[in-house]
Design a protein around this motif. Structure first.
Motif, mmCIF file in Angstrom:
data_model
loop_
_atom_site.group_PDB
_atom_site.id
_atom_site.type_symbol
_atom_site.label_atom_id
_atom_site.label_comp_id
_atom_site.label_asym_id
_atom_site.label_seq_id
_atom_site.Cartn_x
_atom_site.Cartn_y
_atom_site.Cartn_z
ATOM 1 N N GLN A 28 0.818 -1.217 0.000
ATOM 2 C CA GLN A 28 0.000 0.000 0.000
ATOM 3 C C GLN A 28 0.852 1.267 0.000
ATOM 4 O OE1 GLN A 28 -2.356 -0.470 3.537
ATOM 5 N NE2 GLN A 28 -3.729 -1.959 2.595
ATOM 6 N N TYR A 29 2.169 1.110 -0.072
ATOM 7 C CA TYR A 29 3.123 2.221 -0.044
ATOM 8 C C TYR A 29 2.946 3.068 1.217
ATOM 9 C CZ TYR A 29 3.795 0.886 -4.859
ATOM 10 O OH TYR A 29 4.047 0.171 -5.995
ATOM 11 N N ARG A 30 2.775 2.384 2.343
ATOM 12 C CA ARG A 30 2.636 3.058 3.621
ATOM 13 C C ARG A 30 3.808 2.678 4.511
ATOM 14 N NH1 ARG A 30 -3.400 2.191 5.593
ATOM 15 N NH2 ARG A 30 -3.150 4.223 6.543
#
Length: 136
Positions: A28-30
Motif C-alpha cells: 500500500q506504499y505506507r
C-alpha cells in the motif's frame, strides 16, 4: 481485532502477523511504523494514548515516542520487533515488561522464521568454561 495472551502460541501468531502487516503496508506504499501496525491490528482501540504507551516502553530515543519511525523487517532485525511485541503484550495485558515470557517470545520467533538465526538475549555465559590463554 486480535486477542493477546502471554504464551508461545500467541507469540507465534504475533510474529507472523507482524510480517504480514509489513508486507501489506509495503504493497500500500505506507510506512511500517508502530502507529500503522497498532492501528491495523486494533482499529479504533489504538488511540494516541495507547500508541504512546507502547512506543514509550519500546524505545530508547525520545524521537520515537510518537510511533512514526520505521520498524526494520522482523526476519532481518528481530530485536527491534521483539521489543515492540513485548511492549504490545505488556500494555494490552496490563502487566510489566518483565512479566512478558521472553523465552516463549524467542522460541516463537524461531518457529515463525525457521531459517533465521534464533534470538536469545537472556543467554548467560557459562561459568565452567576454561580461562582464555590469551588474556593473561
Amino acid at each position: 481485532m486480535i486477542t493477546i495472551e502471554n504464551n508461545q502460541e500467541c507469540f507465534v501468531q504475533l510474529w507472523l502477523r507482524l510480517e504480514r502487516t509489513r508486507r501489506l503496508l509495503g504493497m500500500q506504499y505506507r510506512r511500517f511504523c508502530a502507529r500503522r501496525v497498532l492501528t491495523s491490528w486494533f482499529g479504533s482501540e489504538a488511540t494516541d494514548d495507547f500508541v504512546w504507551e507502547v512506543c514509550s516502553k519500546t524505545v530508547v530515543d525520545e524521537e520515537q515516542i510518537y510511533g512514526l519511525d520505521i520498524i526494520p523487517p522482523p526476519a532481518l532485525y528481530p530485536r527491534t520487533s521483539r521489543e515492540f511485541l513485548r511492549a504490545v503484550v505488556s500494555v494490552r495485558l496490563g502487566i510489566g515488561m518483565r512479566k512478558v515470557n521472553l523465552k516463549a517470545l524467542d522460541a516463537a520467533y524461531s518457529i515463525a522464521f525457521p531459517h533465521s538465526t534464533p534470538i536469545n538475549v537472556e543467554k548467560k555465559k557459562r561459568k565452567d568454561s576454561p580461562p582464555d590463554p590469551l588474556s593473561g
